[in-house]
Design a protein around this motif. Structure first.
Motif, short mmCIF file in Angstrom:
data_model
loop_
_atom_site.label_atom_id
_atom_site.label_comp_id
_atom_site.label_asym_id
_atom_site.label_seq_id
_atom_site.Cartn_x
_atom_site.Cartn_y
_atom_site.Cartn_z
N ASP A 22 -50.80 141.34 131.65
CA ASP A 22 -50.84 141.65 130.22
C ASP A 22 -50.86 143.25 130.32
OD1 ASP A 22 -51.47 139.16 129.52
OD2 ASP A 22 -53.15 139.53 128.31
N LYS A 58 -49.43 134.67 134.41
CA LYS A 58 -48.94 134.61 133.10
C LYS A 58 -48.59 135.94 132.37
CE LYS A 58 -52.04 133.76 129.66
NZ LYS A 58 -51.73 134.57 128.76
N ASN A 60 -47.71 138.33 129.59
CA ASN A 60 -47.53 137.99 128.10
C ASN A 60 -46.40 138.76 127.47
OD1 ASN A 60 -48.13 138.65 125.11
ND2 ASN A 60 -50.15 137.86 125.55
N ASP A 91 -45.93 133.94 128.49
CA ASP A 91 -46.96 133.67 127.21
C ASP A 91 -46.11 134.40 126.01
OD1 ASP A 91 -48.81 133.45 125.39
OD2 ASP A 91 -50.50 134.54 126.43
N LYS A 93 -45.69 132.58 122.79
CA LYS A 93 -46.01 131.92 121.69
C LYS A 93 -45.18 131.66 120.60
CE LYS A 93 -50.91 133.27 122.41
NZ LYS A 93 -50.82 134.29 123.55
N THR A 149 -57.43 127.96 119.82
CA THR A 149 -57.31 129.37 120.35
C THR A 149 -58.58 130.16 120.61
OG1 THR A 149 -57.00 130.28 118.33
CG2 THR A 149 -54.85 129.46 119.82
N SER A 150 -58.82 131.14 121.14
CA SER A 150 -60.09 131.78 121.71
C SER A 150 -60.45 132.75 120.79
CB SER A 150 -59.90 132.49 123.05
OG SER A 150 -59.08 133.50 123.11
N PRO A 211 -57.70 130.42 128.29
CA PRO A 211 -57.96 131.88 128.37
C PRO A 211 -59.21 132.35 127.82
CG PRO A 211 -56.36 131.38 126.60
CD PRO A 211 -57.02 130.17 127.11
N VAL A 213 -61.94 133.77 129.57
CA VAL A 213 -63.08 134.32 130.54
C VAL A 213 -62.82 135.84 130.83
CG1 VAL A 213 -63.36 132.14 131.64
CG2 VAL A 213 -62.04 133.80 132.55
N ALA A 215 -62.73 139.36 129.68
CA ALA A 215 -63.06 140.55 128.57
C ALA A 215 -63.48 139.85 127.29
CB ALA A 215 -61.63 141.04 128.71
N GLN A 216 -63.27 138.39 127.19
CA GLN A 216 -63.35 138.00 125.87
C GLN A 216 -64.80 137.16 126.00
OE1 GLN A 216 -60.28 135.61 123.55
NE2 GLN A 216 -58.94 136.58 125.24
N ASN A 237 -57.42 131.40 132.80
CA ASN A 237 -56.94 132.82 132.79
C ASN A 237 -57.96 133.98 132.66
OD1 ASN A 237 -54.22 134.46 132.26
ND2 ASN A 237 -55.49 135.05 130.67
N SER A 238 -57.38 135.01 133.48
CA SER A 238 -58.09 136.39 133.05
C SER A 238 -57.20 137.34 133.12
CB SER A 238 -59.47 136.57 134.08
OG SER A 238 -59.77 137.62 133.78
N SER A 239 -56.98 138.11 132.38
CA SER A 239 -56.00 139.28 132.43
C SER A 239 -56.65 140.53 132.61
CB SER A 239 -55.16 139.14 130.85
OG SER A 239 -54.65 138.23 130.68
#
Ligand SMILES: O=C(O)c1cc(=O)[nH]c(=O)n1[C@@H]1O[C@H](COP(=O)(O)O)[C@@H](O)[C@H]1O
Length: 276
Positions: A22, A58, A60, A91, A93, A149-150, A211, A213, A215-216, A237-239
């Motif tokens: 990202d 991935k 985005n 990614d 969507k 979704t997260s 997705p 883990v 930052a979120q 996923n971790s961005s």
């Protein structure tokens, strides 16, 4: 990439990490701005630093499309740089009526037409069968359908009741009649770990792209507790947590250190679950 190659890669690398590219041009280290394409240079160094630790990348699409023609070129070059033995996920969507979905599929899957031949694409389920199935015409490519979704907004619609259970359960049940677990994955946010037990009832074999883990704040341990299968069945996923671990000259090494921490935790989870 086939399901068996993906599983083989997971076992070999002892990892089910997906690194999210990202890449925000305003957040990358200043010294990269001297390169003709700073975003591609950033991605190239991140890929070089993490390729042995992850099984998927991935990018985005939003981060590239927001920069117009230049961004699209960065995306094409990044796609081409991702090693072919690593799963490439766009990614995007997407989701639209059939003939429009045909065009989206061509944009991201047909390398001759667009310069990009990603292995998988994230798709929204809202418009149903005809919006989803055009992607399946490209043999060997994967659809990753949004299920639960997260983000906070997932509460607005995804838990609403339907005759088939909650909306996200209905999505999983219906979509599994359109394609098998060798072509279809679902997105389930890491912030929803307790729901994984239910989800596994309807999607016992599907890989879940997870997705959230880093930052979120989602927990890898919790996700594995409820979601891991004998064939792993997870891509986590971790961005931001990886790619922006440092904003200095050492950004690639710092990204590697973060990826390594996750890979080590993943190895322990794979051992615990008997996958390796
Ligand atoms: O489809 C996704 O990848 C996705 C679904 C979801 O429910 N939540 C979610 O965060 N994502 C994406 O996963 C990435 C998460 O990035 P970080 O929070 O920086 O690790 C972003 O590219 C999001 O767009």
């Amino acid at each position: 990439m086939s399901r068996s190659s993906l599983i083989a890669q997971i076992k070999e690398k002892k990892s089910f990490l997906c690194v999210g590219l990202d890449t925000d041009i305003t957040k990358i280290p200043e010294f990269l701005k001297e390169y003709p394409d700073p975003v591609f240079e950033f991605n190239k160094r991140i890929i070089d630093a993490t390729a042995d630790l992850c099984v998927a990348y991935k990018p985005n699409a939003a981060f590239y499309e927001s920069r117009g023609v230049k961004g699209l070129q960065s995306l094409i070059d990044t796609y081409k740089y991702i090693p072919k033995n690593i799963l490439s996920i766009i990614d995007a969507k997407r989701g639209d009526i059939g003939n429009t979905s045909d065009m989206y599929a061509r944009a991201f899957f047909d390398e001759e037409a667009s310069g990009m031949g990603f292995d998988a694409i994230t798709v929204t389920p809202y418009m149903g069968n005809d919006s989803v199935t055009p992607y399946l015409k490209f043999e060997g490519k994967w659809i990753i359908l949004l299920a639960l979704t997260s983000s906070v907004g997932s509460k607005d619609f995804q838990y609403l009741g339907t005759p088939e259970g909650t909306l996200y359960e209905a999505v999983i049940k219906k979509a599994n009649t359109w394609a098998g677990a060798d072509r279809l994955m679902f997105v389930v946010g890491a912030t929803k770990s307790t729901e994984f037990t239910d989800i596994r009832k309807y999607a016992p074999d599907n890989f879940l792209l997870v997705p959230g883990v880093g930052a979120q704040g989602g927990s890898l341990e919790e996700v594995c507790k409820y979601g891991i299968t004998k064939e792993c069945g997870l891509l986590v996923n971790s961005s931001r947590g990886i790619i922006y671990a440092s904003n200095g000259e050492d950004f690639a090494e710092a990204a590697r250190a973060e990826a390594l921490k996750l890979q080590q935790q993943m190895q322990a989870e794979l051992e615990k679950a008997g996958v390796i």
